[in-house]
Scaffold this active site. Sequence first.
Site, PDB file in Angstrom:
ATOM      1  N   CYS A   1       3.610  42.676  38.637  1.00 43.15           N
ATOM      2  CA  CYS A   1       2.467  41.867  38.206  1.00 43.15           C
ATOM      3  C   CYS A   1       2.317  41.750  36.696  1.00 43.15           C
ATOM      4  O   CYS A   1       2.353  40.645  36.143  1.00 43.15           O
ATOM      5  CB  CYS A   1       1.175  42.445  38.781  1.00 43.15           C
ATOM      6  SG  CYS A   1       1.139  42.582  40.572  1.00 43.15           S
TER       7      CYS A   1
ATOM      8  N   HIS B   1      -5.309  41.492  35.346  1.00 41.64           N
ATOM      9  CA  HIS B   1      -4.342  42.605  35.300  1.00 41.64           C
ATOM     10  C   HIS B   1      -3.547  42.655  33.996  1.00 41.64           C
ATOM     11  O   HIS B   1      -2.382  43.064  33.995  1.00 41.64           O
ATOM     12  CB  HIS B   1      -3.389  42.545  36.502  1.00 41.64           C
ATOM     13  CG  HIS B   1      -2.852  43.908  36.869  1.00 41.64           C
ATOM     14  ND1 HIS B   1      -1.918  44.079  37.874  1.00 41.64           N
ATOM     15  CD2 HIS B   1      -3.119  45.152  36.381  1.00 41.64           C
ATOM     16  CE1 HIS B   1      -1.624  45.369  37.972  1.00 41.64           C
ATOM     17  NE2 HIS B   1      -2.346  46.034  37.078  1.00 41.64           N
TER      18      HIS B   1
END
Length: 537
Positions: A69, A130
């Site tokens: 990610c 994130h």
Amino acid sequence: TAPKREFELICGLLADHDSRPNFVLMMVDDLGIGDIGCYGNDTISTPNIDGLAADGVRLTQHLAAAPLCTPSRTAFMTGRYALRAGETSSSRVQVILFLAGSGGLLPNETTFAKLLQKQGYTTGIVGKWHLGVNCESRNDHCHHPNNHGFDFFYGLPFTNFNDCKPGAGKGVLVDVQETLWQISVLLTLASLTLLAARASGLLRVSWTLVAFLAAMSLLSFAAWFVPFELLRTWNCIIMRNGEVVEQPLKLETLNARLMSEAERFVERHKDGPFLLFLSLAHVHTPLFVSEGFTGKSKHGLYGDNVEEVDWMVGKMMETIARLGLSEKTMMYFTSDHGGHIEEGPKGGWNGIYRGGKAMGGWEGGIRVPGIFRWPGRLNPGREVAEPTSLMDVFPTVVKLAGGALPEDRYNTSESIFKVHFFTPNFSPAGAVGCYHTGVCMCHRPFVTYHNPPLVFELSRDPSESRPLSPDTEPRLAEVLERVKRAVTEHRRTLAPVEKQLTWTKVLWKPWLQPCCGTFPFCSCEEKKRSPGEHDLI
């Protein structure tokens, strides 16, 4: 080697277009390329995504810049490899682990959102970020979306992970947690044993030693309990711009709220131009579904998640159409990387491609869906087989918005050779995945380095099952020489940058913890917003 640039393929179809479009960029979390119908899945129903592809352009060799990610999203945002932003690591830390860590997307990075702001666009992100929040204090927000070109942010500054769902288990440094707990137990037993021995007269033990062991026991317990047992409170939150509005978040209503915020953003800025990045929490584990989606898919709970994603894509398409914006809006759909195959039936399917999430450069971890739609501008039903990248969205949107591209990040190539300098060691033997650790590690001793590197020719071997040799590829020596020169040039252009995924950066720091209320008593529930209540952006 660098893929051919998307903006050349897309903008080449739009040579006569002189007005600036709106952009809706939709990214799923951990979706495998084999999970949707238009890429070959026949057990999960995805009519809206399939319709998006039928009405637009489908990219069949679309690549994430990393199989995880944080680095993948860094590359997507900046149009260059995460290495240049310090978002790589030579240790087991491969992504941001704590929202109260100090690492993240550096403030001086240039994102496509920053460049679109300069062109008069209103920019928004709804969903997962994130890429960090704070650097030195709780509210400096140096890594926050609002500091990276987004006028509006609503969603998860971290991500959805196991601790966010009660009963789903733990998801961060599980072995470290177990070690801290065991140390705490041993120290407690030792101090109690010595205390009992002293009280019974069996041993002459100093109070200093007993107090020291008790203090160490308390410290080790705190080192385990505070950052780890309270992770749902620390990491699983929702922010609206710089304000924490829910802590911990409620997964059961999350998707409905994300869609509501995304639709309201488009409605507020329908006169444009705008850019919306809809970054979904699905289909990262732990899996969860909204009311009405349970049991719909033939593929179990994971399929239910994918079908809810399809519904969300359909809702976004409906909103654009309802507001009369279809021919003024370019829509894009993708995943941040491949599916997490070690999760078994809870993880994605990467089709014929080898490997998956976190597995270095294996194709299953980086080949992702890629769909563009722009009615009246892009010919429907077209497929593009040339290699393209998530990083190419940066020049695509910037050029179409009328902006100038930075001069430090683009060149082109027609090559389809793929090189592996190292590969993860799969476990158990014979598996294609890292089932002993749950996710593949990218540092010694969990990888094998290859000298000379492994080379595959993807147009003939997309599943990467046959490494090239001089006998099977007469041009192999030339390919390796060109790769060697490219690596040398790549390293020459690297500038020193502060590493963002070191232990000192990612570990939990109480003074950086976003909090609604008075720390450490962080708890709040988002209030329902009235239909007429407007956001600042």
